[in-house]
Design a protein around this motif. Structure first.
Motif, PDB file in Angstrom:
ATOM      1  N   ALA A  97      13.781  33.545  34.641  1.00  7.55           N
ATOM      2  CA  ALA A  97      13.468  33.836  33.242  1.00  7.55           C
ATOM      3  C   ALA A  97      12.487  32.838  32.637  1.00  7.55           C
ATOM      4  O   ALA A  97      11.893  33.119  31.593  1.00  7.55           O
ATOM      5  N   GLY A  98      12.322  31.660  33.273  1.00  7.32           N
ATOM      6  CA  GLY A  98      11.355  30.691  32.775  1.00  7.32           C
ATOM      7  C   GLY A  98      11.785  29.242  32.770  1.00  7.32           C
ATOM      8  O   GLY A  98      10.985  28.366  32.451  1.00  7.32           O
ATOM      9  N   ALA A  99      13.026  28.948  33.111  1.00  9.90           N
ATOM     10  CA  ALA A  99      13.476  27.553  33.117  1.00  9.90           C
ATOM     11  C   ALA A  99      12.899  26.802  34.306  1.00  9.90           C
ATOM     12  O   ALA A  99      12.954  27.287  35.442  1.00  9.90           O
ATOM     13  N   ALA A 100      12.350  25.637  34.047  1.00 11.27           N
ATOM     14  CA  ALA A 100      11.828  24.792  35.118  1.00 11.27           C
ATOM     15  C   ALA A 100      12.814  23.704  35.514  1.00 11.27           C
ATOM     16  O   ALA A 100      12.770  23.195  36.636  1.00 11.27           O
ATOM     17  N   LEU A 101      13.710  23.329  34.591  1.00 15.56           N
ATOM     18  CA  LEU A 101      14.702  22.285  34.823  1.00 15.56           C
ATOM     19  C   LEU A 101      16.096  22.881  34.700  1.00 15.56           C
ATOM     20  O   LEU A 101      16.343  23.724  33.844  1.00 15.56           O
ATOM     21  N   ILE A 102      16.999  22.421  35.556  1.00 11.78           N
ATOM     22  CA  ILE A 102      18.387  22.885  35.540  1.00 11.78           C
ATOM     23  C   ILE A 102      19.311  21.676  35.441  1.00 11.78           C
ATOM     24  O   ILE A 102      19.195  20.716  36.208  1.00 11.78           O
ATOM     25  N   HIS A 103      20.244  21.747  34.484  1.00 11.21           N
ATOM     26  CA  HIS A 103      21.267  20.701  34.315  1.00 11.21           C
ATOM     27  C   HIS A 103      22.630  21.378  34.259  1.00 11.21           C
ATOM     28  O   HIS A 103      22.793  22.409  33.609  1.00 11.21           O
ATOM     29  N   ASN A 104      23.592  20.806  34.954  1.00 10.73           N
ATOM     30  CA  ASN A 104      24.954  21.326  34.812  1.00 10.73           C
ATOM     31  C   ASN A 104      25.979  20.229  35.042  1.00 10.73           C
ATOM     32  O   ASN A 104      25.682  19.164  35.593  1.00 10.73           O
ATOM     33  N   HIS A 105      27.186  20.502  34.565  1.00 13.23           N
ATOM     34  CA  HIS A 105      28.359  19.664  34.795  1.00 13.23           C
ATOM     35  C   HIS A 105      29.236  20.352  35.834  1.00 13.23           C
ATOM     36  O   HIS A 105      29.025  21.514  36.187  1.00 13.23           O
ATOM     37  N   THR A 106      30.234  19.619  36.307  1.00 14.11           N
ATOM     38  CA  THR A 106      31.346  20.224  37.025  1.00 14.11           C
ATOM     39  C   THR A 106      32.535  20.243  36.067  1.00 14.11           C
ATOM     40  O   THR A 106      32.386  19.926  34.890  1.00 14.11           O
ATOM     41  N   GLN A 107      33.711  20.588  36.550  1.00 17.86           N
ATOM     42  CA  GLN A 107      34.881  20.620  35.676  1.00 17.86           C
ATOM     43  C   GLN A 107      35.601  19.275  35.609  1.00 17.86           C
ATOM     44  O   GLN A 107      36.651  19.163  34.964  1.00 17.86           O
ATOM     45  N   GLU A 108      35.024  18.241  36.232  1.00 10.89           N
ATOM     46  CA  GLU A 108      35.603  16.902  36.122  1.00 10.89           C
ATOM     47  C   GLU A 108      35.254  16.303  34.752  1.00 10.89           C
ATOM     48  O   GLU A 108      34.129  16.451  34.281  1.00 10.89           O
ATOM     49  N   PRO A 109      36.184  15.608  34.118  1.00 16.55           N
ATOM     50  CA  PRO A 109      35.885  15.037  32.796  1.00 16.55           C
ATOM     51  C   PRO A 109      34.949  13.843  32.893  1.00 16.55           C
ATOM     52  O   PRO A 109      35.016  13.055  33.835  1.00 16.55           O
ATOM     53  N   ILE A 110      34.070  13.726  31.906  1.00 16.25           N
ATOM     54  CA  ILE A 110      33.182  12.559  31.844  1.00 16.25           C
ATOM     55  C   ILE A 110      33.686  11.524  30.838  1.00 16.25           C
ATOM     56  O   ILE A 110      33.243  10.382  30.852  1.00 16.25           O
ATOM     57  N   ILE A 111      34.603  11.925  29.959  1.00 15.90           N
ATOM     58  CA  ILE A 111      35.252  11.004  29.021  1.00 15.90           C
ATOM     59  C   ILE A 111      36.759  11.062  29.262  1.00 15.90           C
ATOM     60  O   ILE A 111      37.343  12.143  29.299  1.00 15.90           O
ATOM     61  N   GLY A 112      37.365   9.917  29.474  1.00 16.19           N
ATOM     62  CA  GLY A 112      38.807   9.866  29.648  1.00 16.19           C
ATOM     63  C   GLY A 112      39.302  10.159  31.050  1.00 16.19           C
ATOM     64  O   GLY A 112      40.510  10.214  31.279  1.00 16.19           O
TER      65      GLY A 112
END
Length: 308
Positions: free
Chosen positions: A46-61
């Motif tokens: 569709a046009g995105a050149a960059l991809i960012h994602n998380h997993t289901q692991e918490p980043i806070i706490g």
């Protein structure tokens, strides 16, 4: 500061696929390996050149450690079909008893495997909380913490790994840290500033407005690092922030991580909305190869794609 001569200037779109958004809130948000692969490919088409994602692991706490395999599994498959993909993970925030080296170990491991063209740098700290029913921010003790040692570690580790930097700017102080590197002539190649604006019910960020964007651009002065906008807790296109960036020559991040509106869109629909705004300003959509040149990424395509 409106820039009018942007016709023909390629626009980089980043799709931030998931994060704080739950399946309950939007069933379209991807979390399984297959879902992340599907959404990443679809957003790139569709046009995105960059991809960012998380997993289901918490980043806070959480434990302060992220499993690189949870990122790498879908990314290896993605790079087999889209070897030009530019991928960025997240990382756990600073906490007592967990070293920055430990918190950043998944980035280093994936870079060494040849999966990453870009690491990440969150050079600052803010209070982490949510809005309570009383209309006040809850008395949380959590900090989204990255001290000065951490911040320098992110920059220097990306330099050593020969990858670019996805630079989160949540507050003006974050930008001051990067501008010091730029003024000193010590900024490694491949950096991109990501201005993360926050809705009024979030405890961080300038509000998503033209005035807020101009404040950041005014701070940048002669700094020529490429930049994008993202609106957490709002609709980046619907609130007008994406258009303000596009007509000033900047770039845009959208996706179900930052989005919070009254719809349940897909990641692809959010990307398509940016593409539509870009057309009204005659800005072509940057391919990943073009984005890599604009960002001056030291490594692209990544090694894994070249041997797959």
């Amino acid at each position: 500061m409106t820039q009018t001569n942007v016709a023909g200037l390629p626009l980089i779109i980043e799709a931030s696929l998931n994060g704080s958004t739950s399946k309950k809130k939007n069933p379209s948000v991807p979390y399984s390996d297959d879902e992340i692969l599907h959404d990443a490919v679809s957003c790139m088409e569709a046009g995105a050149a960059l991809i960012h994602n998380h997993t289901q692991e918490p980043i806070i706490g959480g434990t302060g450690v992220l499993d690189p395999e949870q990122y790498a599994r879908p990314w290896r498959e993605l790079l087999k079909v889209r070897g030009d993909a530019i991928l960025t993970p997240t990382m756990p925030v600073g906490q007592e008893g967990v070293s920055v080296e430990t918190r950043y170990a998944h980035v280093e491991q994936m870079a060494k495997e040849g999966l990453l063209a870009q690491g990440l740098c969150d050079p600052g700290t803010f209070n982490a909380s949510v809005m309570g029913e009383d209309g006040l921010f809850a008395p949380s003790t959590y900090l989204y913490r990255n001290d000065m040692r951490d911040s320098r570690y992110y920059v220097e580790t990306c330099r050593r790994l020969n990858i670019g930097l996805s630079i989160s700017i949540f507050e003006p102080g974050f930008l001051k840290f990067i501008l010091a590197y730029d003024r000193a002539g010590k900024m490694p190649p491949g950096g991109m500033l990501k201005f993360y604006f926050g809705a009024m019910d979030l405890p961080f960020g300038l509000p998503p407005s033209a005035a807020s964007l101009d404040a950041y651009l005014g701070m940048m002065g002669d700094c020529t690092l490429p930049w994008l906008v993202s609106s957490f807790g709002d609709d980046c296109v619907g609130c007008g922030l994406a258009e303000e960036a596009i007509k000033r020559g900047g770039h845009v991040q959208v996706g179900l991580e930052p989005y919070d509106g009254d719809r349940c869109p897909t990641n692809v629909e959010l990307v398509e909305e940016v593409v539509a705004v870009a057309k009204s300003y005659n800005r072509p959509i940057a391919t990943p190869e073009q984005a890599a040149k604009i960002l001056n990424l030291p490594t692209h395509p990544v090694a894994y794609a070249q041997v797959s």
